[in-house]
Structure formats: structure tokens, C-alpha cells
Scaffold this motif. Structure first.
Motif, PDB file in Angstrom:
ATOM      1  N   GLU A  17       0.885  -1.271   0.025  1.00 30.61           N
ATOM      2  CA  GLU A  17      -0.029  -0.007  -0.004  1.00 30.61           C
ATOM      3  C   GLU A  17       0.664   1.221   0.008  1.00 30.61           C
ATOM      4  N   PHE A  18       2.262   1.162   0.248  1.00 26.76           N
ATOM      5  CA  PHE A  18       3.094   2.248   0.254  1.00 26.76           C
ATOM      6  C   PHE A  18       4.411   2.089  -0.414  1.00 26.76           C
ATOM      7  N   ASP A  19       4.940   3.220  -0.879  1.00 22.65           N
ATOM      8  CA  ASP A  19       6.317   3.202  -1.508  1.00 22.65           C
ATOM      9  C   ASP A  19       7.484   3.929  -0.551  1.00 22.65           C
ATOM     10  N   VAL A  20       6.862   4.768   0.362  1.00 20.74           N
ATOM     11  CA  VAL A  20       7.932   5.659   1.213  1.00 20.74           C
ATOM     12  C   VAL A  20       7.390   5.738   2.725  1.00 20.74           C
ATOM     13  N   LEU A  21       8.292   5.449   3.804  1.00 13.23           N
ATOM     14  CA  LEU A  21       7.853   5.589   4.970  1.00 13.23           C
ATOM     15  C   LEU A  21       8.491   6.875   5.415  1.00 13.23           C
ATOM     16  N   HIS A  22       7.613   7.880   5.915  1.00 16.41           N
ATOM     17  CA  HIS A  22       8.281   9.340   6.139  1.00 16.41           C
ATOM     18  C   HIS A  22       7.720   9.464   7.671  1.00 16.41           C
ATOM     19  N   VAL A  23       8.751   9.669   8.392  1.00 23.46           N
ATOM     20  CA  VAL A  23       8.508   9.902   9.921  1.00 23.46           C
ATOM     21  C   VAL A  23       8.868  11.256  10.335  1.00 23.46           C
ATOM     22  N   HIS A  24       7.739  11.912  10.844  1.00 26.22           N
ATOM     23  CA  HIS A  24       7.867  13.250  11.340  1.00 26.22           C
ATOM     24  C   HIS A  24       7.684  13.338  13.009  1.00 26.22           C
ATOM     25  N   PHE A  25       6.539  12.974  13.623  1.00 28.85           N
ATOM     26  CA  PHE A  25       6.430  13.119  14.933  1.00 28.85           C
ATOM     27  C   PHE A  25       6.105  11.703  15.373  1.00 28.85           C
ATOM     28  N   GLY A  26       6.003  11.777  16.919  1.00 27.97           N
ATOM     29  CA  GLY A  26       5.293  10.578  17.616  1.00 27.97           C
ATOM     30  C   GLY A  26       6.052   9.096  17.868  1.00 27.97           C
ATOM     31  N   PHE A  27       7.327   9.325  17.440  1.00 32.88           N
ATOM     32  CA  PHE A  27       8.174   8.327  17.768  1.00 32.88           C
ATOM     33  C   PHE A  27       8.701   7.889  19.016  1.00 32.88           C
ATOM     34  N   GLU A  28       8.536   9.065  19.808  1.00 30.07           N
ATOM     35  CA  GLU A  28       8.887   8.910  21.257  1.00 30.07           C
ATOM     36  C   GLU A  28       8.417   7.894  22.212  1.00 30.07           C
ATOM     37  N   SER A  29       7.236   7.105  21.437  1.00 35.52           N
ATOM     38  CA  SER A  29       6.721   5.854  22.273  1.00 35.52           C
ATOM     39  C   SER A  29       7.479   4.753  22.105  1.00 35.52           C
TER      40      SER A  29
END
Length: 408
Positions: free
Chosen positions: A65-77
Motif C-alpha cells: 500500500e505504500f512506497d515511502v515511510l516518512h517519519v515526522h512526529f510521535g516516535f517517542e513511544s
């Protein structure tokens, strides 16, 4: 078509990475961002965090379903080890990985090492790194040896709202200041000829020194009785039964309100339209952060034509020239010898009431700024969308080229 699994998608910054749709040939249909997989909170409401996309099992299940993973926020978990696995799995599946470094220091977490350790897992392994200011790009190069593409923060306020500001900059502003949301009867005091200063404490984010800012406003009220000071905070902060309750801050604010130094407004979280209306009725907005890297608040105030008083931390000074003040107890050198890297402020940094009051007085005398130029903001957004499209295309293993994407 490039399909992006964005973490998150439901955020004004991310939404405005898409073209405005007002520029012919701007490639509106080239990039699509997947909606956030819903997370059901304890209160039954749906939200995007902690993001389900950052799960190796989710990536494998939705690989088609996707080609690129783009990480912005929320990874502090997630732990650094977990994030390394996420990147490894994305690469194993043939996906591009892009990381935008918004925060070198997380505004919700006291320990500066916590954010850096997670970025240590993401930044070196990403196919492309983006950030918002040249200062942040220099810090990224110093710590990780990565060249980050600098793409300026897009507008926060919708373009049509900014256009309305320019059409009627006086009466429209008055109406906005008095706007009421459908679920909250509290509004700012009626607009008058006095210059208005605003401090929005919201839910007292971890990086905010509310007490120091209130002390500064008390000084301003004593020295400039001709100004009007409005302090807002979420109603929960004043509720002793709520986990966000802060008795000391509430008592200090109520005492200032009782003697007429400030108007205290307790409210439920504002929707965007109400927030833009409220802030748009100010002349000066005061930020009481004691650490940070970049600020969407500064961008919003720029859009609305409200002058910002901000601490001299991170790279706030590269965002539309706010009026800066120095904190007390601030460390000026970051890890690895990189000065001013956005993670440098010491944990015991506080607002110096006298310094902040003096800076507020300077800003009050300067008055409002002009609302943002709508055409310039639209052009910035469309240029940023094009750069993101180039970066996405180059990050996908089957589409990579040897040509680096253009910088803005």
C-alpha cells in the motif's frame, strides 16, 4: 504516483506538504499520503498516536500500500532498538525511508538524551533527511554527518483565512478576537484600542515555565497599565481532580486576575478556527518555552500578523524573526561540541521574569506585524511540495537517481 506512509498524516504541517492546488502544473496528484491507522484511546476517541505505522508487523502487512515511510512526529513511544528494526524492515520491503527532524529535543520530554537516542536510530539509516532551518541542518551534519535538505515550514493558517485578514485587517481582527467555538462559551475580552498581549499556556506542556512567564506579565502590567494582558489555559489545569492540574500556576494566575493585572481565560481545547480567531486578536504573543528546536506557533503567528516574543533557544530565531529573550540557567553548548543545536538548553533553564518583561515591552512598542503574504506562503508551500516529491522519488530503491534533490 508515490504513496507515502506518513507518521502522522493528520497534522497541519503534513497536510500543507501537499500542493495548494492553486498553481497550474504543480503535480497535485503525484504524491498521496495514507490516512493514519486509527488508535482508540482510553476515552474511546480516535487518534493517530502512538502511531501504528511504526510497527514492523504493520509494515509487512501493508507493504503493498505504500512506497515511502516518512517519519515526522510521535516516535517517542518507541525505543531506539525498535526504531532501528522499523527502518530495517522498511528497507527489507524495498521502501524508501525519509525522516524530517522537527525536534532535536522533544518538547514533551525533559531528558534531552531521549530524543537524540531515537534520532541516532533514525537519521543515519534514513535514505533522506529533511529539516526546517539551516541551523538545524548544520547541527544534523555535526552530529550524524548527514546533509539534511532544508525545507521551510509551510503555512499553518489556511490560505483563505490569511486572504480574509488582508481584506479587512481591522474589523475582521476584532471579530476574530471575540469568536466563540461551538463547545466553549469563553472568548477573549472585547477588542479596544489598547495593545493586547497574549500568553497561551494550554495544558502546560513539559517545556513551559508558566510561573516565570506569569511573573514577567505581572511586571509588564505594573509598568504599562495601558496594555491589556490575556492569559489562557485549558480548564483541566484548574481542575483538582484532573491529572494535568497545577495548583501553583492556577493560584498565581488567579491572583493576577483578581488584582486586574491580567484577564484569565479557562477553556476547553480550541478547534483551529477558534484558535486562529483568538490569536489573531492579539498584538503580541508570548512563548514561555525553556527548550525547543522549531515552533509551529511562530509560523501561525506569522500567518496572522501577530508579533512573537520567544526564548532564544533552538532555531526559533530563524523562523520569521521573533523578538528573542534569553533564559536563565541556559547551557549554550550541546553534545559533541555543536553549539545551539536545539538540544542544548539545560534542564534547569527557566524564564527570567525581568528579561522577558523587558522584551515584551520592546515588542509592544513595535506593535503587530503585517499578516503573511498569501502568494508568498502559497509559493513556499508549492515549492516545498515539489522538493518532497523529488526526495520521495529518489528514496525509493527502484527509482533512485544520482541527482540530489534541489534545496529551497
Amino acid at each position: 504516483m508515490i504513496r507515502v506512509a506518513s507518521v502522522p498524516a493528520d497534522h497541519p504541517y503534513v497536510a500543507h506538504l501537499s500542493p495548494s492546488g492553486e498553481t497550474p502544473g504543480d503535480g497535485c496528484d503525484e504524491v498521496i499520503r495514507l490516512p493514519d491507522p486509527p488508535v482508540i484511546a482510553d476515552d474511546g476517541l480516535t487518534r493517530w498516536w502512538p502511531p501504528r505505522i511504526l510497527d514492523p508487523a504493520w509494515l509487512r502487512e501493508h507493504a503493498g500500500e505504500f512506497d515511502v515511510l516518512h517519519v515526522h512526529f510521535g516516535f517517542e513511544s518507541f525505543s531506539p532498538e525498535h526504531l532501528r528494526e522499523v527502518v530495517d524492515v522498511a528497507h527489507e520491503l524495498g521502501k524508501g525511508v525519509v525522516v524530517t527532524v522537527h525536534d532535536l529535543r522533544n518538547p514533551h520530554i525533559k531528558d534531552p538524551a531521549a530524543q537524540l537516542s531515537r534520532l541516532d536510530a533514525l537519521v543515519p539509516a534514513a535514505d533522506a533527511v529533511i529539516t526546517l532551518t539551516q541551523g538545524a541542518a548544520d547541527a544534523i551534519q555535526a552530529r550524524w554527518g548527514r546533509d539534511a535538505v532544508v525545507v521551510r515550514h509551510p503555512h499553518i493558517v489556511p490560505l483563505d483565512v490569511m486572504a480574509a485578514l488582508l481584506l479587512d485587517d481591522t474589523s475582521s481582527r476584532t471579530n476574530r478576537a471575540d469568536a466563540r467555538s461551538s463547545d466553549d462559551s469563553t472568548a477573549a475580552p472585547a477588542r479596544n484600542d489598547r495593545r493586547r498581549i497574549g500568553l497561551h499556556l494550554k495544558s502546560l506542556r513539559t517545556n513551559v515555565d508558566a510561573a516565570g512567564a506569569l511573573d514577567a506579565l505581572a511586571l509588564v502590567a505594573d509598568e504599562r497599565p495601558d496594555v491589556e494582558i490575556v492569559v489562557t489555559m485549558h480548564r483541566a489545569v484548574a481542575d483538582p481532580t484532573d491529572r494535568g492540574h497545577d495548583a501553583c500556576v492556577v493560584e498565581r494566575a488567579e491572583a493576577l486576575a483578581a488584582r486586574g493585572a491580567i484577564t484569565l481565560v479557562l477553556h476547553e481545547p480550541m478547534d483551529d478556527a477558534t484558535l486562529f480567531a483568538f490569536v489573531g486578536g492579539l498584538d503580541v504573543s508570548v512563548m514561555a518555552n525553556v527548550w525547543g528546536t522549531h515552533s509551529g506557533w511562530i509560523e501561525m503567528c506569522h500567518d496572522l500578523g501577530v508579533r512573537v516574543v520567544a526564548p532564544n533557544i533552538g532555531f526559533y530565531g530563524e523562523q520569521h524573526a521573533p523578538v528573542l529573550y534569553d533564559l536563565a540557567g541556559r547551557g549554550d553548548e550541546a553534545e559533541d561540541g555543536a553549539a545551539q543545536d536545539g538540544a542544548a538548553a539545560s534542564e534547569d533553564a527557566t524564564v527570567d521574569a525581568r528579561r522577558l518583561a523587558d522584551t515584551i515591552l520592546v515588542a509592544v512598542d513595535q506593535g503587530r506585524t503585517a499578516p503573511a503574504d498569501v502568494a508568498e506562503r502559497r509559493d513556499e508551500r508549492d515549492a516545498g511540495a515539489r522538493v518532497h516529491s523529488e526526495i520521495y522519488r529518489a528514496s525509493i530503491p527502484t527509482r533512485r537517481s544520482d541527482v540530489a534533490p534541489a534545496r529551497l
